[in-house]
Design an enzyme around this catalytic site. Structure first.
Site, PDB file in Angstrom:
ATOM      1  N   SER A   6       0.703  -1.229  -0.577  1.00 42.45           N
ATOM      2  CA  SER A   6       0.167   0.030  -0.013  1.00 42.45           C
ATOM      3  C   SER A   6       1.088   1.512  -0.091  1.00 42.45           C
ATOM      4  O   SER A   6       1.449   1.461   0.494  1.00 42.45           O
ATOM      5  CB  SER A   6      -1.237   0.157   1.320  1.00 42.45           C
ATOM      6  OG  SER A   6      -1.334   1.169   0.962  1.00 42.45           O
ATOM      7  N   CYS A  65      -7.611   1.652  12.087  1.00 43.98           N
ATOM      8  CA  CYS A  65      -9.088   1.070  12.298  1.00 43.98           C
ATOM      9  C   CYS A  65      -9.402   0.527  13.038  1.00 43.98           C
ATOM     10  O   CYS A  65     -10.440   0.365  13.699  1.00 43.98           O
ATOM     11  CB  CYS A  65      -8.581  -0.414  11.420  1.00 43.98           C
ATOM     12  SG  CYS A  65      -7.443  -0.064  10.099  1.00 43.98           S
TER      13      CYS A  65
HETATM   14  N1  PLP Z   1      -1.945  -4.718   6.487  1.00 43.81           N
HETATM   15  C1  PLP Z   1      -1.493  -4.103   7.427  1.00 43.81           C
HETATM   16  C2  PLP Z   1      -0.635  -5.023   8.310  1.00 43.81           C
HETATM   17  C3  PLP Z   1      -1.767  -2.653   7.857  1.00 43.81           C
HETATM   18  O1  PLP Z   1      -1.071  -2.321   8.338  1.00 43.81           O
HETATM   19  C4  PLP Z   1      -2.425  -2.049   7.263  1.00 43.81           C
HETATM   20  C5  PLP Z   1      -2.898  -0.817   7.012  1.00 43.81           C
HETATM   21  O2  PLP Z   1      -3.105  -0.214   8.332  1.00 43.81           O
HETATM   22  C6  PLP Z   1      -3.592  -2.393   5.991  1.00 43.81           C
HETATM   23  C7  PLP Z   1      -2.668  -4.165   5.584  1.00 43.81           C
HETATM   24  C8  PLP Z   1      -4.721  -2.225   4.896  1.00 43.81           C
HETATM   25  O3  PLP Z   1      -3.829  -1.226   3.853  1.00 43.81           O
HETATM   26  P1  PLP Z   1      -4.554   0.069   3.720  1.00 43.81           P
HETATM   27  O4  PLP Z   1      -4.586   1.246   3.772  1.00 43.81           O
HETATM   28  O5  PLP Z   1      -3.583   0.621   1.663  1.00 43.81           O
HETATM   29  O6  PLP Z   1      -6.130  -0.857   2.826  1.00 43.81           O
END
Ligand code: PLP
Length: 391
Positions: A200, A328
């Site tokens: 990302s 989140c």
């Molecule tokens: N996986 C991990 C370990 C993350 O820290 C995050 C975002 O906080 C994601 C997936 C999700 O990524 P995105 O924000 O691009 O959807």
């Protein structure tokens, strides 16, 4: 008020060079990359250049890089398509995964009847690879292992090279959520034999709304978004050309400065551990967070020795942006699954976790301001608590 940003694991500020590259692309290269005329082909060339750049970084072929909208989409696609198109019947994972992984797995369990085996981490947040091997040995079902490279809340690193070896040995597929490590570490997927990984751009000073999935060609994974030939039909939809260019520029900057950035952030992290330990008696650090080799240098997970659910808000009022968990879950009143795994019940009742996360822009002065603010809050908190208890 001079604002301080210490939430870089949630997202990072865009680099000026990234913004410039994106603006230029939006102005000059508005063509649809699927169009055969020169406008379209110029945009297509920009995309393919970034795809090649990523492939070089990971030591894979460009065809194995599929642009998506984010880490969440990449992880959803990999897990759901493994079940729907590759016949995966069992998933081995852990409770430490980001929700976009754990909820995709749960969805496959509920809708497709996939068997799910979780490996419970120990109190340090480590996954027992001996237990993984037992599970891999114990079933003939077609299996996907999904274990993240670095945990976004406590920073623990998993030995994904070893996990990949085990998966190959027992004929299982291996997906690693590498969102927190892509562009922060050297990753050579010709040696680390993961089948699937995710990225990302906004985690390394690139734009939001763009990421990619690494999909090893031999797996034959198919897409779940259909309706066009883009991304070799693995992810239909007109490409986010400016986002892809921004991702490419952010990756270029991260790779060029990787060693300097790493040394800088590790020094800041060491300084934060030293300052916070001196200022707040009883403070602890969660998981492997305070260890140099087993932990991501961008993340420090602290545990304050008192319960104060309002700490994030209080720090914000003092101009310091920090997270109480991952972005989140920080709005949620329940402790995160990761904290439930690494804290004792007493610690959950009586303490407050804080995630401090750094970028190359973080300074020692930022850490001094955080330490002063936390010390003030901690002292007031103890005084107020004593007054209430004496009333
Ligand atoms: N996986 C991990 C370990 C993350 O820290 C995050 C975002 O906080 C994601 C997936 C999700 O990524 P995105 O924000 O691009 O959807």
């Amino acid at each position: 008020m001079n604002k301080i940003y210490l939430d870089n694991a949630a997202t990072t500020p865009l680099s000026e060079e990234v913004i410039d590259a994106m603006v230029d692309t939006m102005k000059m290269n508005f063509g649809n990359p699927s169009s055969t005329h020169s406008f379209g082909q110029e945009a297509k060339i920009l995309i393919e250049n970034v795809r090649r750049q990523i492939a070089d970084y990971l030591h894979v072929t460009p065809a194995e890089i599929i642009f998506t909208s984010c880490g969440t989409e990449s992880n959803n696609m990999i897990i759901k398509s493994s079940v729907e198109h590759l016949g995966v019947e069992r998933i081995i994972s852990s409770p430490l995964e980001h929700k976009c992984v754990s909820e995709s797995i749960l969805d496959m369990k509920n809708r497709k009847g996939v068997e799910v085996n979780y490996i419970r981490p120990d109190e340090k947040g480590d996954i027992d690879l001996g237990r993984l091997e037992e599970l891999l040995k114990g079933s003939d079902k077609k299996t996907l292992v999904s274990l993240m490279h670095a945990n976004n809340e406590i920073g623990n690193l998993t030995d994904i090279k070893r996990v990949a070896e085990l998966c190959r040995q027992y004929n299982a597929l291996f997906h690693s959520d590498t969102v927190q490590t892509m562009a922060h570490m050297n990753l050579d997927f010709s040696e680390i034999m993961v089948d699937f990984a995710s990225c990302s751009a906004h985690k390394f000073h690139g734009p939001k709304g763009i990421g990619f999935a690494f999909i090893r060609k031999a797996t034959g994974l198919k897409g779940i978004i259909t309706g066009g030939p883009q991304e070799r039909s693995l992810r239909a939809g007109t490409e986010n050309v400016a986002g892809i260019v921004g991702l490419g520029k952010a990756l270029e900057l991260s790779l060029t400065h990787m060693n300097d950035y790493k040394d800088h952030m590790q020094a800041i992290k060491d300084y934060a551990i030293e300052k916070l330990s001196a200022a707040i008696p009883g403070i602890k650090f969660n998981g492997r967070s305070s260890e140099k080799n087993n932990s991501l240098y961008t993340v420090l997970s602290a545990l304050l020795p008192y319960k104060n659910p309002l700490i994030g808000l209080q720090l914000d009022m003092k101009g310091i942006a920090i997270s109480q968990g991952s972005a989140c879950s920080s709005g949620a009143s329940k402790p995160s699954m990761v904290m439930m795994m690494v804290l004792t019940e007493d610690e959950m009742d009586a303490c407050t976790p804080l995630r401090i996360s750094f970028s190359h822009l973080t300074t020692k002065a930022d850490i001094d301001s955080l330490t002063t603010a936390l010390k003030e809050i901690s002292e007031n908190f103890v005084i107020e608590k004593t007054n209430v208890e004496h009333r």
